[in-house]
Write an enzyme that holds these catalytic residues in place. Structure first.
Site, mmCIF file in Angstrom:
data_model
loop_
_atom_site.group_PDB
_atom_site.id
_atom_site.type_symbol
_atom_site.label_atom_id
_atom_site.label_comp_id
_atom_site.label_asym_id
_atom_site.label_seq_id
_atom_site.Cartn_x
_atom_site.Cartn_y
_atom_site.Cartn_z
ATOM 1 N N ARG A 1 -7.050 -0.049 -6.864
ATOM 2 C CA ARG A 1 -7.073 1.124 -5.982
ATOM 3 C C ARG A 1 -7.141 2.388 -6.842
ATOM 4 O O ARG A 1 -6.144 2.811 -7.425
ATOM 5 C CB ARG A 1 -5.848 1.131 -5.058
ATOM 6 N N ASP B 1 -1.723 10.766 -2.081
ATOM 7 C CA ASP B 1 -2.077 9.726 -3.057
ATOM 8 C C ASP B 1 -2.266 10.297 -4.446
ATOM 9 O O ASP B 1 -2.128 9.590 -5.445
ATOM 10 C CB ASP B 1 -3.339 8.987 -2.614
ATOM 11 N N LYS C 1 -4.904 9.993 2.866
ATOM 12 C CA LYS C 1 -5.675 9.163 3.796
ATOM 13 C C LYS C 1 -6.767 9.975 4.501
ATOM 14 O O LYS C 1 -6.527 11.092 4.947
ATOM 15 C CB LYS C 1 -4.704 8.541 4.815
ATOM 16 N N ARG D 1 0.865 -1.192 0.000
ATOM 17 C CA ARG D 1 0.000 0.000 0.000
ATOM 18 C C ARG D 1 0.893 1.232 0.000
ATOM 19 O O ARG D 1 2.100 1.127 0.160
ATOM 20 C CB ARG D 1 -0.908 -0.008 1.238
ATOM 21 N N GLY D 2 0.254 2.403 -0.147
ATOM 22 C CA GLY D 2 1.030 3.642 -0.217
ATOM 23 C C GLY D 2 1.317 3.952 -1.683
ATOM 24 O O GLY D 2 1.706 3.067 -2.455
HETATM 25 O O1 MRU Z 1 -4.767 3.200 2.173
HETATM 26 P P1 MRU Z 1 -3.283 3.397 2.176
HETATM 27 O O2 MRU Z 1 -2.623 2.854 3.382
HETATM 28 O O3 MRU Z 1 -2.647 2.933 0.886
HETATM 29 O O4 MRU Z 1 -3.114 4.979 2.217
HETATM 30 C C1 MRU Z 1 -1.813 5.494 2.109
HETATM 31 C C2 MRU Z 1 -1.761 6.972 2.268
HETATM 32 O O5 MRU Z 1 -2.751 7.646 2.373
HETATM 33 C C3 MRU Z 1 -0.403 7.593 2.210
HETATM 34 O O6 MRU Z 1 -0.356 8.752 2.982
HETATM 35 C C4 MRU Z 1 -0.079 7.974 0.752
HETATM 36 O O7 MRU Z 1 -0.252 6.875 -0.098
HETATM 37 C C5 MRU Z 1 1.287 8.484 0.601
HETATM 38 S S1 MRU Z 1 2.478 7.226 0.828
HETATM 39 C C6 MRU Z 1 4.015 7.850 0.613
#
Ligand code: MRU
Length: 350
Positions: free
Chosen positions: A92, A233, A244, A52-53
């Site tokens: 996603r 994101d 997030k 994730r991320g």
């Molecule tokens: O749902 P997730 O855990 O994939 O969400 C991740 C985030 O919101 C992070 O802050 C974002 O992807 C930046 S990661 C460098």
């Protein structure tokens, strides 16, 4: 293998034709890995947040295309790879790096075949770590000595191929001897802060304290937060930021209390085809993630829940964007266009 002195193993690694990912579902209890041999394995790993991320998803998506291409027969293989690419992107919708990584690998595939797609995935992975180190260094200059820094979700090494974005800034500040202290939002509902950011900061030896998300406002009011830094994101061309769920509330609180609110992200998180935050698709996840906590039901059986995974912070609440190409301040539109253009040139030349 973890390079000497590196406390965090690579999030994503290509090993003998398969993709090895740190299984983030298992953290912090166990450091284990999930090995993907097929696009279906990878889609499952992405959907269930084993990986994730945004930047990590960019590399994973590119490797997914390479995996599909390497396994597809030369004849009629292209259609199968394109279908696999669509499946990967659909897992996603908000993190733009996923579609970006997939598209870059598809372009390499069209130009040079499956091995070129794999080379492109390797290039994306290597570039990610270098970009994060660079943005970390730019961001560290914004962090005062002994600053109390609040962060949300996980924008660390585990959200990238390595080093991290928001945590990259904190890590670079620590490496520069600034001894930052971190307030870690637990990040309901899936607890990326409590489980993953806390694990990373612990491994890095950076002083940190876990807080319930709802404590951020009173900490700011009490003068206990010097700055906020989060990841992204997707960044629209006007500077609106999807990140997030809960990020928007933090940004509004930070503005109310006169606290700088920084967004750290590689230029690849800027989506030149998104005019503003209103055009960003927000992933909605299963309500069971809200009605349960780590598999234990906490709401009445059958109770309805709404579970948007991200929110949009309007550009006017963002003090600065921290990228590998430097720190960008408002007004964002022209600066972002310049950044995105130079990044496209750099990628073409790399
Ligand atoms: O749902 P997730 O855990 O994939 O969400 C991740 C985030 O919101 C992070 O802050 C974002 O992807 C930046 S990661 C460098």
């Amino acid at each position: 293998m973890t390079p000497a002195g590196e406390p965090l193993p690579p999030t994503i690694e290509w090993r003998r034709g398969r993709l090895r990912l740190i299984d983030q579902r298992e953290l912090p209890e166990r450091l284990t890995f999930v090995v993907c041999s097929t696009v279906e394995d990878l889609c499952e790993a992405i959907s269930t947040l084993a990986v994730r991320g945004a930047p990590a998803l960019g590399a994973a998506g590119a490797y997914g295309v390479a995996m599909a291409a390497l396994g597809a027969p030369a004849v009629r293989g292209a259609a199968r790879v394109r279908a696999a690419a669509r499946r990967i992107v659909a897992t996603r919708p908000t993190a733009v790096n996923l579609a970006w990584g997939v598209e870059r690998a598809l372009a390499a595939l069209a130009a040079g075949g499956a091995s070129a797609a794999l080379e492109e995935a390797h290039r994306i992975a290597a570039h990610d770590v270098a970009a994060n180190r660079a943005l970390g260094a730019h961001g560290a200059a914004l962090v005062p000595d002994r600053a109390r820094v609040l962060t949300h979700c996980n924008a660390g090494s585990l959200a990238a191929v390595g080093y991290g974005t928001a945590l990259g800034v904190i890590r670079a500040a620590a490496e520069a001897g600034k001894a930052p202290r971190v307030w870690v939002d637990e990040t309901r509902p899936l607890l990326q802060g409590a489980r993953i950011t806390a694990w990373e900061l612990d491994r890095l030896g950076i002083e940190a304290t876990l807080i319930p998300d709802v404590a951020a406002g009173s900490l700011m009011a009490a003068g206990e937060v010097d700055l906020v830094v989060v990841g992204a994101d997707r960044i629209a061309v006007n500077g609106d930021v999807a990140n997030k769920i809960g990020t928007y509330a933090l940004a509004v609180l930070a503005r109310h209390h006169g606290i700088p609110f920084y967004v750290a992200a590689p230029v690849s998180t800027i989506d030149v085809s998104t005019r503003d935050g209103g055009a960003i698709a927000i992933e909605e996840r299963d309500g069971a993630e809200v009605t349960s906590l780590r598999g234990v039901r906490i709401a009445p059986r059958g109770f309805r829940a709404f579970n948007p995974a991200f929110d949009v912070t309007p550009a006017r609440f963002v003090t600065a964007l921290v990228t590998e190409a430097g720190v960008v301040r408002p007004p964002y539109r022209r600066a972002i266009a310049r950044l995105a253009g130079s990044a496209v040139r750099r990628v073409a030349e790399s």
